[in-house]
Design a protein around this motif. Structure first.
Motif, short mmCIF file in Angstrom:
data_model
loop_
_atom_site.label_atom_id
_atom_site.label_comp_id
_atom_site.label_asym_id
_atom_site.label_seq_id
_atom_site.Cartn_x
_atom_site.Cartn_y
_atom_site.Cartn_z
N PRO A 142 0.82 -1.22 0.00
CA PRO A 142 0.00 0.00 0.00
C PRO A 142 0.85 1.28 0.00
N PRO A 143 0.25 2.41 -0.41
CA PRO A 143 0.99 3.67 -0.50
C PRO A 143 1.69 4.08 0.80
N ASP A 144 1.09 3.84 1.96
CA ASP A 144 1.74 4.25 3.20
C ASP A 144 3.05 3.50 3.42
N GLN A 145 3.15 2.26 2.97
CA GLN A 145 4.40 1.51 3.11
C GLN A 145 5.47 2.01 2.14
N VAL A 146 5.06 2.41 0.94
CA VAL A 146 6.02 2.99 -0.01
C VAL A 146 6.49 4.34 0.52
N PHE A 147 5.54 5.15 1.00
CA PHE A 147 5.91 6.47 1.51
C PHE A 147 6.82 6.35 2.73
N ALA A 148 6.65 5.30 3.52
CA ALA A 148 7.53 5.09 4.69
C ALA A 148 8.98 4.97 4.27
N VAL A 149 9.24 4.36 3.12
CA VAL A 149 10.62 4.27 2.62
C VAL A 149 11.10 5.65 2.19
N ASP A 185 20.19 3.86 -0.73
CA ASP A 185 19.87 2.48 -1.09
C ASP A 185 19.00 2.40 -2.34
N TRP A 186 18.21 3.42 -2.60
CA TRP A 186 17.30 3.35 -3.75
C TRP A 186 17.53 4.43 -4.80
N VAL A 187 18.22 5.50 -4.50
CA VAL A 187 18.48 6.56 -5.49
C VAL A 187 19.78 6.24 -6.23
N VAL A 188 19.65 5.93 -7.50
CA VAL A 188 20.82 5.62 -8.33
C VAL A 188 21.70 6.86 -8.43
N GLY A 189 22.98 6.70 -8.12
CA GLY A 189 23.93 7.79 -8.20
C GLY A 189 24.32 8.36 -6.84
N LEU A 230 13.19 3.05 -9.18
CA LEU A 230 11.90 2.51 -8.74
C LEU A 230 11.99 1.01 -8.46
N ARG A 231 12.85 0.29 -9.17
CA ARG A 231 13.04 -1.13 -8.87
C ARG A 231 13.62 -1.30 -7.47
N ARG A 232 14.61 -0.47 -7.14
CA ARG A 232 15.22 -0.52 -5.81
C ARG A 232 14.22 -0.11 -4.73
N LEU A 233 13.45 0.94 -5.00
CA LEU A 233 12.43 1.38 -4.05
C LEU A 233 11.42 0.26 -3.79
N ALA A 234 11.01 -0.44 -4.85
CA ALA A 234 10.08 -1.56 -4.71
C ALA A 234 10.69 -2.67 -3.87
N ASP A 235 11.94 -3.02 -4.11
CA ASP A 235 12.60 -4.07 -3.33
C ASP A 235 12.57 -3.75 -1.84
N ILE A 236 12.88 -2.52 -1.50
CA ILE A 236 12.90 -2.13 -0.08
C ILE A 236 11.49 -2.13 0.49
#
Length: 163
Positions: free
Chosen positions: A11-18, A27-31, A134-140
């Motif tokens: 759910p969105p709240d779990q994505v926003f928590a990251v 960990d998720w922002v390339v560069g 976004l792939r890294r964000l999804a993994d986390i």
């Protein structure tokens, strides 16, 4: 402008928590290679993440500033990679299906010398970078333990169980 989308299976709240945990940014922002500090009020507007961008030994110390935050629907950031420029990055989160989130990531060059190279090829490169972001964000987001609600207890193995 680079436009990238992905559906994440939480759910969105779990994505926003990251997104709201500034210490996970590298960990998720390339560069981004290292987080040096995160303002205590991140992701409130004006709060900053102090980071290093790029590979050693040419990495730059800079920061990302929150421009707007509407949890759990939207986060607007201003990553700075001076002296090259500044970007505007918009994350829009919307429910998708029963327990998913559709994440839209839009990135554009806001100011600085990088604006001189704004073209379709640059947008394509940014899109590829953002696809990996976004792939890294999804993994986390998909593998991070859900927050405990207070009516749970941990068993001897440290696993949450309902009381």
């Amino acid at each position: 402008m680079a436009h990238t989308e992905r559906t994440i299976a939480v759910p969105p709240d779990q994505v926003f928590a990251v997104l709201a945990d500034g210490w996970t940014y590298a960990d998720w922002v390339v560069g981004t290679t290292h987080i040096r500090d995160v303002d205590a009020d991140w992701p409130a507007p004006g709060a900053k993440i102090h980071h290093k961008v790029g590979p050693w030994p040419v990495s730059l110390h800079d920061e990302t500033v929150v421009l707007k935050a509407d949890p759990p629907d939207r986060l607007v950031l201003r990553p700075r990679i001076r002296p090259f420029g500044e970007l505007t990055v918009v994350f829009r989160l919307a429910p998708s299906g029963r327990d998913g989130t559709r994440v839209v990531l839009e990135e554009d060059i806001a100011k600085g010398p990088l604006r001189w190279v704004r073209n379709k090829l640059n947008d394509l490169l940014m899109h590829g970078r953002n696809k990996e972001t976004l792939r890294r964000l999804a993994d986390i987001a998909e593998h991070r333990p859900a927050r405990r609600t207070g009516d749970e207890h941990q068993d001897s193995a440290g696993m949450a169980r309902h009381a």
